[in-house]
Design an enzyme around this catalytic site. Structure first.
Site, short mmCIF file in Angstrom:
data_model
loop_
_atom_site.label_atom_id
_atom_site.label_comp_id
_atom_site.label_asym_id
_atom_site.label_seq_id
_atom_site.Cartn_x
_atom_site.Cartn_y
_atom_site.Cartn_z
CG ASP B 478 -1.80 -1.22 1.27
OD1 ASP B 478 -2.28 -1.67 0.21
OD2 ASP B 478 -1.96 -1.77 2.37
CG HIS B 479 4.19 1.80 1.29
ND1 HIS B 479 5.26 1.25 1.96
CD2 HIS B 479 3.21 1.93 2.23
CE1 HIS B 479 4.95 1.06 3.23
NE2 HIS B 479 3.71 1.46 3.42
N PRO B 480 1.87 2.93 -2.98
CG PRO B 480 -0.25 3.56 -3.71
CD PRO B 480 0.48 2.95 -2.53
#
Lengths: 450, 545
Positions: B478-480
Site C-alpha cells: 500500500d505504498h503506491p
C-alpha cells in the site's frame, strides 16, 4: 491551551486566580524556575530573605495570573475574559517604566494588601488583595525584595483593561472594599507559627483557597459562615472542602490531602483538573512537606458544612460495570455521523482508556470512573468540563493527560447532545444516577469555558 | 449544471490527506487564502472506533471504512477488486488500498515515519539503477524535521542508534519502548546474526503532544487508533480550518482547466454527490490526491488541448508505478513465548538490508517483525488442526503467544511499462472511469524478495519455527508511488525538483506519485516533507511576488 478564560463576573469581582489556566507549558517551564539571585556578595540575611520571597510568591501563586501563554514570567498580559470585558493582568517585573520597578515598599504593600496602585487607582479585585491582606509585614517585605531583586525586568507594556460601565469605574471599588471583609494582617514571623496557624496562613493569606471554594453573598463577598462550602465558578465547580464526611472531604486523611496537593491525585478518590490542576502545578506541588502538612491539618479542622446536593461522599460512589453488549450492528458508511446513544458514546470515546467496566488502569494513570469525586458529585459540572476540556496537569514529575472533546479537539469533537448523553450514561453507570443533564446545560458550560 | 457562484482562492488544493492538509495549514497560517477540495466526506474518530468494534473480520483494515458511492475507495486487497483493477503478471501484488475522505489514508496507517537514506535519492548515480531524484537528501532535511514536528514523531537518539539519515535536530519525542516480543526478537538477532534490530521512528506520542494523549498500546493502529495518539491527516485539516482555510468535503474533482496557451491552470471543476458541477479558480493549484487518484485525475482531464491528459507532455503520467511489494510469512516459534500484540503494531525493524553495494543488482529492503495480536490466526490454526474443547483453548493460548509474523518492504524500480490507465469498461456513479494498473514486478525487486525469503528461512530456523504460512506470491504494501515521476528532463518526467509540473507553471503535485525511486522506508514522512517544501515554495512566490 487557553481553555479557561471566561469566569463569571461574580468570581471576577471577588478576585480569583483562575486565569492561570491559559498558561502554555513553555511559560510554565519558565515561570516555575524564577530567576535566582546571583551567587553574589550579598550578605546571608539578604539571600535568606530573597529565598523566602520566592517561596511566598509560589505559595501565593502570583505567576498564575501575571504571565501570559508563552510570555516572560510576571510580565503580565494574561486576558481574563468576563462578560464585562477582558481584565488584563499587569507587568509586575521590576522594570521602572512598564513594571513596578519604581514602587517603594509602602506602595507595593498598598497594592498587595489594599488593592491600590501607586497612582492611587483601585485594582479590580481579580487581584486577591482581600486575601493577601492577611500577610505579615515581614512577608510583604520579603516578597517586595524578591520581586525587586530576583525577578528579571521586562520592558514591555500590556494591553489596558477596558471594562464596560459600571465596572469601568474603578472608584466603585472603594465602596465594595468598604463592605467586603478582608483578612486581618497576621503578625510576627510566619515561619515560626504552630501547625494550625501556619496552615491557616497558607490557606488564607497566601493560597486564597476561599476565593474559589467559599460561596459569595449578593455583594459578591465571601460568605464567612459558609467558609470552603463550595461554589460555582460559572464553568468548573470548586467543591465543598469542609470536614463534612458526606458533603465535604471529611473522609480524606491528612496524608490524602498532602498527596493531592503535591501530585494532583489520590487513587480511587480524586484528580485535579481545570483551575485546581493549575493550583497544584504552579503552587502546592512546590510547597515543603511541612507546609503541606500544615495546610492539610488546617483544612481538616475547618468546621463541617453539609452540602445541599452531596449527601454521600463524592469519591465513594459506584462500582465497576460493563458496557452492555452493543456490538450488534455492522459497520456504517463513513459519512454516517449520526449522534450515538450513551453506551455507544462511552464505548467509542471513553472505554479505550477507562475500560469497558470503568475501572481505569491498574496504576490509575487513567483513573477509575467509580470511586471518583468528579463522577460521584451531585453536580455534574466538573464531569462536563472535564469531557470538554480534558486534563493537562504536570506535578511532581508526572504528566497527567486526557484529551478534551470540545470544538477544538483533534481527537474527537462531541456535540452538546452527545456530551449530555455521555454524562448521563456515566453518572447512571458509575455514579449516583442519571443526572438528566440537558444539551442546553452542556452548552452553557461550553460557552462559559471560552 | 454549473453552480452560480464560482469559488476562488490563492491556492486550491485537491485532497485532504497528510499532503494536502499540511500544505493548507502552512499557507493559511501565512495568511494565504486556501480552498481544500476533498472527494470524500467529513468524518470523525468515534464512528470508526464503533465500526471497528462491530467488525467481524478485525484484520480487514478497510473494513471500518465503507466508502461513499461518489468517492469509492478499494474495499479490500482481494482480486478482483471492485474499484482498483489490476492486470499483468503480478496483478495481485498491486492490490493497493487507500481511503478517500477527510484526513486520507493516515486514518489507518501504522505511524511508521522513516526518512529516506541519502542514497535513496541517488540510486542511478550510486548504483547505476533506476533514476536519481531531482533533489538531494539535504534539500529535504529541514522539511523532514518540520514534518516530524507537525506529526509528532518519536524515534531513537541518533548518538545511540543511527538510522542512516543525518539529522540536525533530535526527534521531537523519545523512541517508543520496545515491546516484550520485540525485545526477544532483538536479542536473537543480536546474538545469532550479523544483522541489527532498531527502533522504528513513529508518528505516535510517547508523551502528551499537540493536545493528544500518549500511546497506550491498543494494538489496532490499523485500522484505527482509538485515542488519537497516532498522527492522522484530519488533525492538519482541523488546524488548517482554524487558520482560515476553507475545507469542502464531497467535492470530486474531475477536470483541470488550463489557459489557451496550456501553460497555466485556471480552475478545477468538481461534482458534488448529486453530480452538480462546481468551478473553483485560483492562482496556484496543488493536486494532493494520493498516487492513484492524482494520476487518474490528470488523465481524466484529457481534452483537445492535451489529448494524453494534463501535465502529460512526457507521456509519463500514470507510468513508473512502484510499491514496496514484499514477502510475508507467519510461523510458530519453537522457543519461549513472545506474546505479540502488546503495544503498537510496529515498533522495530531489521534495517541491515537498506543499503549496500549489492544495490547495483538487487533492491534494498526493510524487515518488520509485526507486533500484532495473533489470536485470530492462532484460532484458525488450532481449529484446522482438529483441536476441540479444553485442548482447543490451550492451543489457542499457545499458538497466539508463539506466532511470529515477518514482512518486508522491498524496493521497486520505475518501469514505464508498469502503468495506470483509465478503465474502458468500469465507471463510478459520477461517470468517472475506475483506475486500472498493469503490474509486473521488476527483476530488481524479484531478486530482492528472493534474498528476503532466504533471510526469513534463516530466522525461522533460528527460532525453531513450525507451521510456516507464506503469503502466496508477493505482498502489496500500500505504498503506491511513481505515477507523476520527478526528474530534471521534461521529456521523461512529470514534475521538477520542487514538485511543480513541467508543463504548467502554477500546478504542483504533492503525493508519493512524484517519487523517482521508492527506497525502503514507509513513504508518508517523505510525502509530508515534500508537501511542506511545496508550501514553502508557494509561500515564497505568493508573499514575495
Amino acid at each position: 491551551m487557553p481553555d479557561f478564560k471566561n469566569i463569571l463576573w461574580s468570581a471576577l469581582i471577588a478576585g480569583t486566580a483562575l486565569g492561570s489556566l491559559a498558561l502554555a507549558p513553555a511559560a510554565l517551564a519558565q515561570s516555575s524556575a524564577p530567576v535566582q539571585p546571583a551567587p553574589s556578595t550579598r550578605p546571608e540575611g539578604v539571600e535568606a530573605e530573597l529565598a523566602r520571597g520566592a517561596y511566598l510568591a509560589t505559595a501565593a501563586d502570583c505567576v498564575a495570573c501575571h504571565t501570559m501563554p508563552g510570555g516572560k514570567p510576571f510580565a503580565g498580559g494574561l486576558k481574563i475574559a468576563t462578560p464585562m470585558g477582558n481584565v488584563v493582568s499587569t507587568n509586575i517585573t521590576p522594570d521602572p517604566v512598564h513594571g513596578i520597578g519604581s514602587y517603594t515598599e509602602a506602595e507595593f504593600e498598598n497594592a498587595v494588601r489594599h488593592g491600590v496602585r501607586k497612582d492611587g487607582a483601585h485594582l479590580y479585585p481579580v487581584m486577591p488583595y482581600v486575601s493577601y491582606a492577611g500577610m505579615t509585614d515581614q512577608d510583604v517585605k520579603a516578597l517586595y525584595e524578591w520581586f525587586m531583586h530576583s525577578v528579571k525586568p521586562v520592558p514591555q507594556d500590556t494591553e489596558k483593561t477596558r471594562l464596560a460601565f459600571p465596572a469601568s469605574m474603578r472608584s466603585a471599588m472603594v465602596a465594595w472594599n468598604f463592605m467586603a471583609r478582608k483578612e486581618q494582617p497576621e503578625t510576627g514571623d510566619s515561619s515560626t507559627y504552630d501547625t494550625v496557624r501556619r496552615g491557616q496562613y497558607l490557606a488564607n493569606a497566601l493560597g486564597h483557597c476561599g476565593t474559589c471554594h467559599t460561596p459569595r453573598n449578593a455583594l459578591m463577598s465571601e460568605k464567612h459562615d459558609q467558609y470552603l462550602a463550595g461554589a460555582s465558578l460559572g464553568s468548573w465547580y470548586a467543591p465543598n472542602i469542609t470536614s463534612s464526611k458526606t458533603g465535604g472531604i471529611g473522609n480524606w486523611s491528612g496524608d490524602d490531602l498532602v498527596t493531592y496537593l503535591r501530585t494532583g491525585r489520590i487513587k480511587s478518590r480524586a484528580q485535579a483538573a481545570g483551575p485546581m490542576a493549575e493550583v497544584v502545578e504552579h503552587s502546592t506541588s512546590h510547597l515543603t512537606d511541612a507546609d503541606l502538612h500544615a495546610l492539610a491539618t488546617f483544612i481538616k479542622q475547618v468546621a463541617p458544612i453539609e452540602d445541599k446536593l452531596d449527601h454521600t461522599p463524592r469519591d465513594a460512589v459506584g462500582k465497576a460495570a460493563d458496557v452492555p453488549d452493543i456490538r450488534t450492528r455492522g459497520p456504517q458508511r463513513i459519512d454516517d455521523l449520526t449522534e450515538m446513544d450513551g453506551p455507544r458514546l462511552y464505548d467509542a470515546n471513553c472505554a479505550a482508556c477507562h475500560g469497558q467496566d470503568g475501572a481505569g488502569v491498574q496504576d490509575h494513570y487513567v483513573p477509575s470512573l467509580f470511586a471518583n469525586s468528579t463522577v460521584g458529585a451531585g453536580r455534574p459540572d466538573n464531569l462536563v468540563m472535564t469531557i470538554l476540556k480534558g486534563v493537562d496537569r504536570t506535578a511532581s514529575g508526572a504528566h497527567a493527560f486526557m484529551p478534551g472533546f470540545d470544538g477544538q479537539s483533534d481527537v474527537q469533537r462531541l456535540s452538546d447532545t452527545e456530551i449530555a448523553r455521555l454524562v448521563n450514561y456515566v453518572t447512571a453507570t458509575f455514579g449516583t444516577g442519571d443526572h438528566h443533564v440537558t444539551p442546553e446545560q452542556v452548552n452553557t458550560l461550553r460557552k462559559a469555558a471560552h | 449544471m454549473s453552480s452560480e457562484q464560482t469559488l476562488s482562492a490563492d491556492v486550491v488544493i485537491v485532497g485532504s490527506g497528510v499532503a494536502g492538509a499540511s500544505i493548507a495549514n502552512e499557507l493559511a497560517r501565512a495568511g494565504i487564502s486556501v480552498i481544500v477540495l476533498e472527494a470524500g466526506p467529513r468524518v470523525d474518530r468515534q464512528h470508526f472506533v464503533e465500526n471497528f468494534r462491530t467488525l467481524e473480520n478485525k484484520p480487514s483494515y478497510q473494513g471500518p471504512f465503507p466508502s461513499v458511492p461518489w468517492a469509492v475507495h478499494p474495499p479490500n486487497q482481494m482480486t478482483p477488486n471492485a474499484y482498483l483493477h489490476t492486470t499483468g503478471p503480478d496483478a495481485e501484488a498491486y492490490q493497493q488500498v487507500y481511503l478517500r475522505m477527510m484526513g486520507g489514508t493516515t486514518w489507518h496507517w501504522a505511524g511508521c515515519a522513516w526518512r529516506y537514506l541519502p542514497s535513496d535519492f541517488e540510486l542511478k548515480t550510486r548504483y547505476g539503477q533506476g533514476r536519481d531524484w531531482a533533489l538531494k537528501y539535504d534539500d529535504l532535511e529541514p522539511f523532514y524535521y518540520q514534518a516530524e514536528v507537525m506529526m509528532g514523531v518519536c524515534g531513537p537518539d541518533p548518538a545511540k542508534e543511527d538510522l542512516g539519515s543525518p539529522r540536525k535536530q533530535p526527534y521531537p519525542m523519545e523512541a517508543l519502548p520496545i515491546s516484550y516480543a520485540a525485545q526477544q526478537f532483538r536479542k536473537l538477532i543480536d546474538e545469532k546474526t550479523p544483522w541489527r534490530v532498531v527502533h522504528e521512528p513513529q508518528a505516535r506520542n510517547t508523551r502528551p503532544y499537540d493536545a493528544r494523549p500518549t500511546c497506550e498500546g491498543h494494538n489496532n493502529c490499523m485500522p484505527i487508533c482509538p485515542i488519537g495518539a497516532m498522527y492522522n491527516g484530519s488533525y492538519s485539516v482541523y488546524h488548517a480550518e482554524a487558520a482560515g482555510a476553507k475545507f469542502i468535503p464531497n467535492a470530486v474533482v474531475y477536470k483541470i482547466e488550463r489557459d489557451s496557451a496550456n501553460k497555466r491552470v485556471t480552475g478545477v471543476q468538481y461534482y458534488d454527490p448529486d453530480k452538480q458541477s462546481h468551478r473553483v479558480t485560483g492562482k496556484y493549484f496543488v493536486i494532493a490526491a494520493h498516487c492513484i487518484e492524482t494520476a487518474k485525475l490528470l488523465l481524466v482531464s484529457a481534452d483537445e488541448q492535451s489529448p494524453e491528459g494534463v501535465a502529460n507532455s512526457s507521456g509519463h503520467v500514470g507510468r513508473n508505478m512502484m510499491d514496496h511489494t514484499g514477502v510475508q510469512v507467519t510461523f510458530i516459534s519453537g522457543d519461549k513465548a513472545l506474546w505479540p500484540g502488546r503495544g503498537p503494531l510496529l515498533t522495530n525493524v531489521i534495517d541491515s538490508f537498506r543499503d549496500g553495494d549489492w544495490r547495483n543488482e538487487r533492491g534494498a529492503y526493510l524487515v518488520h517483525m509485526v507486533d500484532d495480536n495473533q489470536v485470530d490466526l492462532a484460532t484458525q490454526l488450532a481449529i484446522s488442526k482438529g483441536y476441540v474443547g479444553r485442548e482447543l483453548e490451550e492451543q489457542i493460548r499457545y499458538l497466539a503467544s508463539h506466532t511470529v509474523r515477518l514482512f518486508s518492504h522491498n524496493e521497486a524500480l520505475p518501469d514505464p511499462e508498469n502503468r495506470l490507465t483509465l478503465s474502458k469498461t468500469q465507471k463510478d456513479v459520477l461517470g468517472i472511469p475506475h483506475p486500472e494498473v498493469y503490474y509486473k514486478l521488476p527483476e530488481y525487486t524479484v531478486k530482492s524478495c528472493d534474498h528476503t525469503r532466504s533471510v526469513f528461512r534463516e530466522l525461522i530456523g533460528l527460532m525453531h519455527g513450525t507451521d510456516e504460512q507464506w503469503t502466496p506470491g508477493y505482498f502489496p504494501q500500500d505504498h503506491p508511488s511513481g505515477s507523476t515521476i520527478m526528474g530534471t528532463d521534461p521529456k521523461t518526467s512529470v514534475v521538477d525538483g520542487h514538485c511543480r509540473t513541467h508543463d504548467h507553471e502554477n500546478l504542483f503535485i504533492a503525493s508519493s506519485s512524484v517519487f523517482s525511486t521508492v527506497g525502503t522506508g514507509n513513504i508518508t514522512l517523505t510525502v509530508a516533507a515534500l508537501a511542506l517544501r511545496v508550501a514553502d515554495t508557494l509561500k515564497k512566490e505568493l508573499l514575495h511576488a
